[in-house]
Design a protein around this motif. Structure first.
Motif, short mmCIF file in Angstrom:
data_model
loop_
_atom_site.label_atom_id
_atom_site.label_comp_id
_atom_site.label_asym_id
_atom_site.label_seq_id
_atom_site.Cartn_x
_atom_site.Cartn_y
_atom_site.Cartn_z
N TYR A 1 -26.09 29.17 -37.93
CA TYR A 1 -25.87 29.35 -36.50
C TYR A 1 -26.04 28.05 -35.73
N VAL A 2 -26.69 27.07 -36.30
CA VAL A 2 -26.68 25.74 -35.72
C VAL A 2 -25.26 25.18 -35.79
N TYR A 3 -24.63 25.33 -36.97
CA TYR A 3 -23.23 24.91 -37.12
C TYR A 3 -22.34 25.65 -36.11
N LEU A 4 -22.53 26.96 -36.00
CA LEU A 4 -21.69 27.74 -35.10
C LEU A 4 -21.84 27.27 -33.66
N ALA A 5 -23.06 26.96 -33.24
CA ALA A 5 -23.27 26.44 -31.89
C ALA A 5 -22.55 25.11 -31.70
N GLU A 6 -22.66 24.23 -32.69
CA GLU A 6 -22.00 22.93 -32.60
C GLU A 6 -20.48 23.08 -32.57
N SER A 7 -19.96 24.02 -33.37
CA SER A 7 -18.51 24.22 -33.42
C SER A 7 -17.99 24.78 -32.10
N ILE A 8 -18.79 25.59 -31.41
CA ILE A 8 -18.38 26.12 -30.11
C ILE A 8 -18.28 24.99 -29.09
N LEU B 1 -18.95 19.88 -39.27
CA LEU B 1 -17.85 20.05 -38.34
C LEU B 1 -16.51 19.54 -38.88
N ASP B 2 -16.49 18.91 -40.05
CA ASP B 2 -15.19 18.60 -40.64
C ASP B 2 -14.59 19.82 -41.33
N LEU C 1 -10.96 31.21 -35.55
CA LEU C 1 -10.00 30.11 -35.55
C LEU C 1 -10.69 28.76 -35.53
N ARG C 2 -11.82 28.66 -34.82
CA ARG C 2 -12.48 27.34 -34.74
C ARG C 2 -13.13 26.96 -36.07
N ASN C 3 -13.24 27.90 -37.02
CA ASN C 3 -13.81 27.59 -38.32
C ASN C 3 -12.75 27.17 -39.35
N VAL C 4 -11.49 27.18 -38.93
CA VAL C 4 -10.40 26.79 -39.82
C VAL C 4 -10.27 25.27 -39.82
N GLN C 5 -10.04 24.70 -40.97
CA GLN C 5 -9.98 23.24 -41.07
C GLN C 5 -8.80 22.66 -40.29
N ASP C 6 -7.65 23.33 -40.32
CA ASP C 6 -6.44 22.83 -39.65
C ASP C 6 -5.93 23.92 -38.71
N THR C 7 -6.33 23.83 -37.45
CA THR C 7 -5.98 24.86 -36.47
C THR C 7 -4.48 24.99 -36.29
N ASP C 8 -3.77 23.87 -36.21
CA ASP C 8 -2.33 23.91 -35.94
C ASP C 8 -1.57 24.57 -37.09
N THR C 9 -1.98 24.28 -38.32
CA THR C 9 -1.34 24.93 -39.46
C THR C 9 -1.60 26.43 -39.45
N ALA C 10 -2.82 26.83 -39.09
CA ALA C 10 -3.14 28.26 -39.02
C ALA C 10 -2.29 28.96 -37.97
N LEU C 11 -2.12 28.35 -36.81
CA LEU C 11 -1.30 28.96 -35.76
C LEU C 11 0.15 29.09 -36.20
N ALA C 12 0.64 28.10 -36.95
CA ALA C 12 2.00 28.17 -37.48
C ALA C 12 2.13 29.25 -38.55
N GLU C 13 1.09 29.41 -39.36
CA GLU C 13 1.10 30.45 -40.39
C GLU C 13 1.09 31.84 -39.75
N LEU C 14 0.31 32.01 -38.70
CA LEU C 14 0.31 33.29 -37.99
C LEU C 14 1.70 33.60 -37.44
N ALA D 1 -17.66 21.91 -29.64
CA ALA D 1 -16.59 20.98 -29.98
C ALA D 1 -15.19 21.59 -29.81
N TRP D 2 -15.10 22.89 -29.54
CA TRP D 2 -13.82 23.58 -29.50
C TRP D 2 -13.06 23.24 -28.22
N PRO D 3 -11.71 23.16 -28.28
CA PRO D 3 -10.94 22.85 -27.08
C PRO D 3 -11.06 23.93 -26.00
N ASP D 4 -10.79 23.54 -24.76
CA ASP D 4 -10.89 24.50 -23.67
C ASP D 4 -9.63 25.38 -23.62
#
Length: 230
Positions: free
Chosen positions: A184-191, A6-7, A122-135, A193-196
Protein backbone atom coordinates in the motif's frame (compact mmCIF):
# COMPACT_ATOMS: atom_id res chain seq x y z
CA UNK A 1 6.75 -9.70 1.19
CA UNK A 2 6.70 -8.07 -2.22
CA UNK A 3 6.49 -4.39 -3.00
CA UNK A 4 6.46 -3.23 -6.61
CA UNK A 5 8.36 -0.17 -7.79
CA UNK A 6 7.01 2.65 -9.91
CA UNK A 7 8.62 1.30 -13.08
CA UNK A 8 5.83 -1.32 -12.80
CA UNK A 9 7.60 -4.50 -13.77
CA UNK A 10 4.67 -6.88 -14.41
CA UNK A 11 6.08 -9.75 -12.33
CA UNK A 12 6.61 -7.43 -9.34
CA UNK A 13 3.10 -5.99 -9.50
CA UNK A 14 1.52 -9.42 -9.96
CA UNK A 15 3.47 -10.85 -7.01
CA UNK A 16 2.45 -7.91 -4.84
CA UNK A 17 -1.22 -8.52 -5.57
CA UNK A 18 -0.75 -12.25 -4.99
CA UNK A 19 0.39 -11.35 -1.46
CA UNK A 20 -2.63 -9.21 -0.62
CA UNK A 21 -5.37 -11.20 -2.41
CA UNK A 22 -7.07 -12.83 0.63
CA UNK A 23 -7.77 -9.50 2.40
CA UNK A 24 -7.73 -7.19 -0.62
CA UNK A 25 -11.44 -6.28 -0.64
CA UNK A 26 -11.60 -5.78 3.13
CA UNK A 27 -8.48 -3.62 3.11
CA UNK A 28 -9.84 -1.43 0.34
CA UNK A 29 -13.07 -0.88 2.26
CA UNK A 30 -11.14 0.16 5.35
CA UNK A 31 -8.61 2.41 3.61
CA UNK A 32 -11.23 4.16 1.48
CA UNK A 33 -13.48 4.74 4.52
CA UNK A 34 -16.19 2.79 2.73
CA UNK A 35 -16.07 4.86 -0.46
CA UNK A 36 -14.96 1.90 -2.62
CA UNK A 37 -18.47 0.49 -2.67
CA UNK A 38 -19.92 3.80 -3.85
CA UNK A 39 -17.30 4.08 -6.58
CA UNK A 40 -18.00 0.56 -7.82
CA UNK A 41 -21.73 1.31 -7.96
CA UNK A 42 -20.92 4.32 -10.14
CA UNK A 43 -18.98 2.02 -12.49
CA UNK A 44 -21.90 -0.39 -12.72
CA UNK A 45 -24.24 2.46 -13.67
CA UNK A 46 -21.77 3.83 -16.24
CA UNK A 47 -21.19 0.46 -17.91
CA UNK A 48 -24.97 -0.17 -17.94
CA UNK A 49 -24.53 -3.85 -18.81
CA UNK A 50 -27.56 -5.43 -20.47
CA UNK A 51 -28.70 -9.05 -20.72
CA UNK A 52 -26.72 -10.95 -23.31
CA UNK A 53 -23.94 -8.39 -23.66
CA UNK A 54 -20.31 -9.43 -23.34
CA UNK A 55 -18.36 -7.42 -20.77
CA UNK A 56 -14.62 -7.56 -20.08
CA UNK A 57 -13.76 -6.64 -16.49
CA UNK A 58 -10.01 -6.10 -16.57
CA UNK A 59 -7.97 -6.08 -13.35
CA UNK A 60 -11.01 -7.77 -11.82
CA UNK A 61 -9.09 -9.16 -8.85
CA UNK A 62 -11.36 -11.42 -6.84
CA UNK A 63 -14.37 -10.66 -9.04
CA UNK A 64 -16.15 -8.28 -6.68
CA UNK A 65 -16.44 -5.77 -9.51
CA UNK A 66 -17.64 -8.44 -11.97
CA UNK A 67 -20.55 -9.84 -10.02
CA UNK A 68 -22.97 -6.94 -10.69
CA UNK A 69 -22.54 -7.37 -14.45
CA UNK A 70 -23.35 -11.07 -14.17
CA UNK A 71 -26.36 -10.21 -12.03
CA UNK A 72 -27.58 -7.90 -14.81
CA UNK A 73 -27.57 -10.83 -17.24
CA UNK A 74 -24.37 -9.95 -19.09
CA UNK A 75 -21.67 -12.49 -19.97
CA UNK A 76 -18.82 -11.02 -17.94
CA UNK A 77 -15.21 -12.17 -18.15
CA UNK A 78 -13.14 -11.24 -15.08
CA UNK A 79 -9.51 -10.93 -16.21
CA UNK A 80 -6.40 -10.31 -14.11
CA UNK A 81 -2.67 -11.01 -14.28
CA UNK A 82 -2.37 -11.88 -10.60
CA UNK A 83 -2.79 -15.64 -10.23
CA UNK A 84 -3.29 -15.17 -6.50
CA UNK A 85 -6.25 -12.88 -7.14
CA UNK A 86 -7.69 -15.33 -9.66
CA UNK A 87 -7.40 -18.24 -7.22
CA UNK A 88 -9.17 -16.24 -4.53
CA UNK A 89 -11.84 -15.18 -7.00
CA UNK A 90 -12.49 -18.73 -8.17
CA UNK A 91 -12.78 -19.84 -4.56
CA UNK A 92 -15.37 -17.18 -3.78
CA UNK A 93 -17.26 -17.10 -7.06
CA UNK A 94 -16.75 -20.34 -8.99
CA UNK A 95 -19.54 -19.50 -11.43
CA UNK A 96 -17.52 -16.68 -13.03
CA UNK A 97 -15.07 -17.46 -15.90
CA UNK A 98 -11.89 -16.00 -14.37
CA UNK A 99 -9.19 -15.58 -17.02
CA UNK A 100 -5.49 -14.85 -16.70
CA UNK A 101 -4.36 -12.03 -18.93
CA UNK A 102 -1.97 -9.10 -19.28
CA UNK A 103 -3.58 -5.76 -20.16
CA UNK A 104 -0.94 -5.12 -22.80
CA UNK A 105 -1.51 -8.50 -24.53
CA UNK A 106 -5.13 -9.46 -23.96
CA UNK A 107 -5.98 -13.10 -24.77
CA UNK A 108 -9.12 -12.23 -26.75
CA UNK A 109 -10.00 -11.82 -30.41
CA UNK A 110 -10.72 -8.46 -32.03
CA UNK A 111 -14.10 -6.85 -31.44
CA UNK A 112 -15.70 -9.39 -29.10
CA UNK A 113 -16.90 -7.21 -26.18
CA UNK A 114 -19.79 -4.78 -26.00
CA UNK A 115 -18.18 -3.06 -23.02
CA UNK A 116 -14.75 -3.09 -21.40
CA UNK A 117 -13.97 -1.72 -17.97
CA UNK A 118 -11.07 -1.49 -15.55
CA UNK A 119 -11.28 -0.17 -11.99
CA UNK A 120 -8.23 0.85 -9.98
CA UNK A 121 -5.92 -1.19 -12.19
CA UNK A 122 -4.84 0.92 -15.14
CA UNK A 123 -2.17 2.80 -13.18
CA UNK A 124 -0.55 -0.56 -12.30
CA UNK A 125 -0.03 -1.46 -15.96
CA UNK A 126 3.51 -1.01 -17.25
CA UNK A 127 2.42 0.54 -20.59
CA UNK A 128 -0.82 2.50 -20.22
CA UNK A 129 -1.08 3.49 -23.89
CA UNK A 130 -0.71 -0.10 -25.09
CA UNK A 131 -3.37 -1.21 -22.61
CA UNK A 132 -5.81 1.45 -23.85
CA UNK A 133 -5.17 0.34 -27.43
CA UNK A 134 -5.72 -3.31 -26.45
CA UNK A 135 -9.03 -2.43 -24.81
CA UNK A 136 -10.04 -0.69 -28.05
CA UNK A 137 -8.99 -3.72 -30.12
CA UNK A 138 -11.20 -6.19 -28.24
CA UNK A 139 -14.25 -3.86 -28.22
CA UNK A 140 -16.95 -4.00 -30.89
CA UNK A 141 -17.61 -0.90 -33.00
CA UNK A 142 -20.03 1.19 -30.99
CA UNK A 143 -18.88 -0.48 -27.78
CA UNK A 144 -17.86 1.43 -24.70
CA UNK A 145 -15.04 1.72 -22.20
CA UNK A 146 -15.37 2.76 -18.56
CA UNK A 147 -12.24 3.44 -16.51
CA UNK A 148 -12.44 4.10 -12.78
CA UNK A 149 -9.15 5.23 -11.33
CA UNK A 150 -7.71 7.34 -8.56
CA UNK A 151 -7.08 10.84 -9.82
CA UNK A 152 -6.38 14.37 -8.61
CA UNK A 153 -8.80 16.13 -6.24
CA UNK A 154 -9.97 19.41 -7.70
CA UNK A 155 -10.57 21.52 -4.53
CA UNK A 156 -7.18 22.65 -3.21
CA UNK A 157 -7.97 21.98 0.49
CA UNK A 158 -9.11 18.44 -0.30
CA UNK A 159 -6.01 17.88 -2.41
CA UNK A 160 -3.78 18.84 0.54
CA UNK A 161 -5.62 16.64 3.04
CA UNK A 162 -5.73 13.73 0.60
CA UNK A 163 -2.00 13.87 -0.13
CA UNK A 164 -1.25 13.86 3.58
CA UNK A 165 -3.55 10.87 4.09
CA UNK A 166 -1.94 8.91 1.26
CA UNK A 167 1.63 9.32 2.41
CA UNK A 168 1.27 9.50 6.22
CA UNK A 169 -1.94 7.83 7.38
CA UNK A 170 -2.53 5.11 4.79
CA UNK A 171 0.59 2.96 5.42
CA UNK A 172 0.05 2.72 9.23
CA UNK A 173 -3.62 1.86 8.74
CA UNK A 174 -2.69 -0.77 6.16
CA UNK A 175 -0.39 -2.36 8.71
CA UNK A 176 -3.38 -3.20 10.91
CA UNK A 177 -5.51 -4.88 8.23
CA UNK A 178 -3.15 -6.09 5.51
CA UNK A 179 -0.58 -8.88 5.38
CA UNK A 180 1.67 -6.75 3.15
CA UNK A 181 1.46 -3.05 4.13
CA UNK A 182 4.42 -2.22 1.88
CA UNK A 183 2.13 -2.94 -1.07
CA UNK A 184 0.00 0.00 0.00
CA UNK A 185 3.02 2.28 0.15
CA UNK A 186 3.51 1.47 -3.54
CA UNK A 187 -0.18 2.07 -4.21
CA UNK A 188 -0.03 5.48 -2.53
CA UNK A 189 3.04 6.43 -4.56
CA UNK A 190 1.43 5.22 -7.79
CA UNK A 191 -1.66 7.34 -7.12
CA UNK A 192 0.46 10.47 -6.66
CA UNK A 193 2.35 9.77 -9.88
CA UNK A 194 -0.78 9.12 -11.98
CA UNK A 195 -1.85 11.69 -14.63
CA UNK A 196 -4.75 14.02 -13.91
CA UNK A 197 -8.20 13.84 -15.50
CA UNK A 198 -7.52 15.81 -18.73
CA UNK A 199 -4.22 13.96 -19.29
CA UNK A 200 -5.87 10.54 -19.07
CA UNK A 201 -8.67 11.70 -21.38
CA UNK A 202 -6.03 12.78 -23.93
CA UNK A 203 -4.41 9.34 -23.75
CA UNK A 204 -7.76 7.67 -24.38
CA UNK A 205 -8.25 9.84 -27.44
CA UNK A 206 -4.74 9.09 -28.65
CA UNK A 207 -5.49 5.35 -28.38
CA UNK A 208 -8.47 5.80 -30.71
CA UNK A 209 -11.42 6.18 -28.36
CA UNK A 210 -14.03 8.77 -29.33
CA UNK A 211 -16.55 10.83 -27.33
CA UNK A 212 -14.19 10.72 -24.36
CA UNK A 213 -15.50 12.34 -21.19
CA UNK A 214 -15.03 12.06 -17.46
CA UNK A 215 -16.71 12.95 -14.22
CA UNK A 216 -15.22 13.28 -10.77
CA UNK A 217 -16.25 11.16 -7.80
CA UNK A 218 -15.57 12.29 -4.22
CA UNK A 219 -14.19 15.63 -5.33
CA UNK A 220 -11.83 14.13 -7.89
CA UNK A 221 -10.17 11.59 -5.59
CA UNK A 222 -11.50 9.17 -8.19
CA UNK A 223 -12.42 9.91 -11.80
CA UNK A 224 -14.70 7.93 -14.09
CA UNK A 225 -13.56 8.16 -17.75
CA UNK A 226 -15.72 6.93 -20.61
CA UNK A 227 -15.33 6.52 -24.34
CA UNK A 228 -16.82 4.87 -27.43
CA UNK A 229 -15.19 2.80 -30.14
CA UNK A 230 -16.20 4.45 -33.42
Amino acid sequence: MTRASLDKQPHEVAAMFDDVAPKYDLTNDVLSLGQTRLWRKAVVRAVDARPGERVLDLAAGTGTSSQPFAAAGAHVVPCDFSLGMLREGRRRQPHLPFTAGDATRLPFADGVFDAVTISFGLRNVQDTDTALAELLRVTKPGGRVVICEFSHPTPAPLRTVYTEYLMRALPPIATTVCSNPDAYVYLAESIRAWPDQPALAARLQKAGWSKVAWRNLTGGIVALHRGIRA
